[in-house]
Scaffold this active site. Structure first.
Site, mmCIF file in Angstrom:
data_model
loop_
_atom_site.group_PDB
_atom_site.id
_atom_site.type_symbol
_atom_site.label_atom_id
_atom_site.label_comp_id
_atom_site.label_asym_id
_atom_site.label_seq_id
_atom_site.Cartn_x
_atom_site.Cartn_y
_atom_site.Cartn_z
ATOM 1 N N ASN A 106 -14.251 -21.895 -28.235
ATOM 2 C CA ASN A 106 -14.361 -21.059 -29.814
ATOM 3 C C ASN A 106 -13.253 -20.870 -29.969
ATOM 4 O O ASN A 106 -13.603 -20.498 -31.545
ATOM 5 C CB ASN A 106 -13.224 -19.478 -28.445
ATOM 6 C CG ASN A 106 -14.505 -18.224 -27.838
ATOM 7 O OD1 ASN A 106 -15.848 -19.986 -28.053
ATOM 8 N ND2 ASN A 106 -13.931 -17.772 -27.468
ATOM 9 N N ASP A 131 -13.956 -26.129 -20.943
ATOM 10 C CA ASP A 131 -13.499 -25.191 -22.027
ATOM 11 C C ASP A 131 -11.788 -25.535 -22.029
ATOM 12 O O ASP A 131 -11.778 -25.842 -21.374
ATOM 13 C CB ASP A 131 -13.432 -23.395 -21.198
ATOM 14 C CG ASP A 131 -12.546 -22.806 -21.983
ATOM 15 O OD1 ASP A 131 -12.760 -22.291 -22.598
ATOM 16 O OD2 ASP A 131 -11.421 -22.289 -20.971
ATOM 17 N N LEU A 132 -11.184 -25.255 -22.977
ATOM 18 C CA LEU A 132 -10.178 -25.191 -23.381
ATOM 19 C C LEU A 132 -8.877 -24.566 -22.924
ATOM 20 O O LEU A 132 -7.848 -24.375 -22.109
ATOM 21 C CB LEU A 132 -9.642 -25.451 -25.171
ATOM 22 C CG LEU A 132 -8.334 -25.923 -25.150
ATOM 23 C CD1 LEU A 132 -8.034 -26.402 -26.860
ATOM 24 C CD2 LEU A 132 -7.177 -25.011 -26.294
ATOM 25 N N TYR A 133 -9.038 -22.896 -23.461
ATOM 26 C CA TYR A 133 -7.980 -21.904 -22.928
ATOM 27 C C TYR A 133 -8.163 -21.094 -22.488
ATOM 28 O O TYR A 133 -9.475 -20.811 -21.559
ATOM 29 C CB TYR A 133 -8.228 -20.611 -24.483
ATOM 30 C CG TYR A 133 -7.696 -21.435 -25.713
ATOM 31 C CD1 TYR A 133 -6.722 -21.172 -26.180
ATOM 32 C CD2 TYR A 133 -9.432 -21.164 -26.610
ATOM 33 C CE1 TYR A 133 -5.884 -21.828 -27.332
ATOM 34 C CE2 TYR A 133 -8.315 -21.756 -28.019
ATOM 35 C CZ TYR A 133 -7.153 -22.308 -28.650
ATOM 36 O OH TYR A 133 -6.969 -22.235 -29.267
#
Lengths: 229, 229
Positions: free
Chosen positions: A119, A10-12
């Site tokens: 996302n 995941d990034l954020y």
């Protein structure tokens, strides 16, 4: 657990610190940066879930702006439209957590293909990764936009499917890594083995899933993966 | 706006006060009732959205228990399994807001069919309504369980469709009333005219929708509806 053949992040909040925006918020509203960032992030997440359910998808970047607008209304902060857009743009300059660059290099050196599944739009993901100089670490940058025509956000299974398809591996051989317990739960329910990154001593969500492994920073990941790789 | 032929209410937080559970929480953990109730309610909502998106539906009553379990973990409160079940049961004894019984009587006297559309199970809705002695006010008590086989919660359109079908009226003639701004937004996006009940001076959500009308209590509803009825 099967041998792990690839790692999807995941990034954020996982690789990059969403609260990097606090300093900029503080510059505009002295002493209130953390409070603004907290409400903003909470609403950003809620709006991704609610719009997915309503069938009213909007790009993540628009939702980020909407969530900031709500935050200003609720906290009674005056922000011009130009300032609102400028502050939202801070999300494209968020910084990786301290241990991330070293940890990614170590995992890459083990021969594991690394990917991001986020996302964010493809453009935002590229922007954030390139701003931090980490492009060369990733084999794939994957966005919810790659889930053709589905127009939903995580934790909808259609989003996790993107990683399985693009990596061309069975889901049981892809380790999914997230700091967001709701995302870790969604990925686990989808069928990925999951590592939860709990930097801040948070509480895992009660969504009927447990992570396969918990680390307090990404620098612990290589040591855990090495024996089964 | 078309003439309104029926009124559909959300239950939790709109007709009935979810924070009725504070006193019981306070009895178990003195001075912490409001904090417990706030986290509990927030997680209860999040879990309905997340489970709907994950495709991992569970009945609202189970989710209420899961959310309380999370709350105890996060706030480091010791609660036995028996106490957890007992405290969750408080949700079946929540009280209507002060002005609700009179307001419902007034609307009913205007000849408007009244209904509830709730995330709760049919059994829970009946239990709450009957505990407060308000059964005779409602023509329909509608649950997400009535959305055959869909297994999602609000604000998914499949749930709002239940009201349209059971009332056998076009959605443009059904007024949907909710205190939950996300629910009001979902209903408005579905196509209902919407009244937002804002008792506490809250901020409306930025989900691309605006309510058709705002009241600070249900006692203002009849006066607003009378001219167009």
């Amino acid at each position: 657990m099967n041998p792990i053949k690839a790692v999807v992040f995941d990034l954020y909040g996982t690789l990059y610190d969403v609260h990097s925006v606090v300093a900029r918020c503080d510059a505009l509203f002295p002493g209130r940066g953390q409070e603004i960032s907290n409400v903003w992030r909470q609403k950003q997440l809620e709006y991704t879930w609610l719009r997915s359910l309503m069938g009213a998808y909007a790009p993540f970047e628009d939702i980020t702006e909407h969530a900031l607008r709500y935050t200003c209304n609720r906290l009674q902060l005056m922000l011009s439209d130009a300032e609102l857009v400028e502050l939202s743009d801070e999300y494209s300059r968020i910084e990786p957590f301290r241990e991330v660059p070293g940890a990614l290099a170590e995992l890459q050196a083990m021969g594991l293909p690394l990917a991001i599944l986020s996302n964010g739009s493809a453009r935002s993901i590229r922007g954030v990764v390139s701003h931090s100089g980490l492009e060369s670490r990733f084999a794939h940058l994957l966005s919810v936009e790659d889930a053709d025509g589905v127009k939903v956000f995580k934790p909808h299974p259609a989003v996790y499917t993107v990683a399985e398809q693009k990596l061309n591996l069975p889901r049981t051989e892809i380790l999914f890594v997230s700091s967001n317990a709701w995302d870790a739960s969604g990925a686990r329910h989808f069928g990925f083995p999951v590592c939860w990154v709990n930097r801040a001593g948070n509480t895992f969500e009660e969504l009927g899933q447990k992570p396969d492994h918990i680390v307090s920073g990404l620098d612990e990941l290589a040591d855990w993966l090495r024996p089964c790789h």
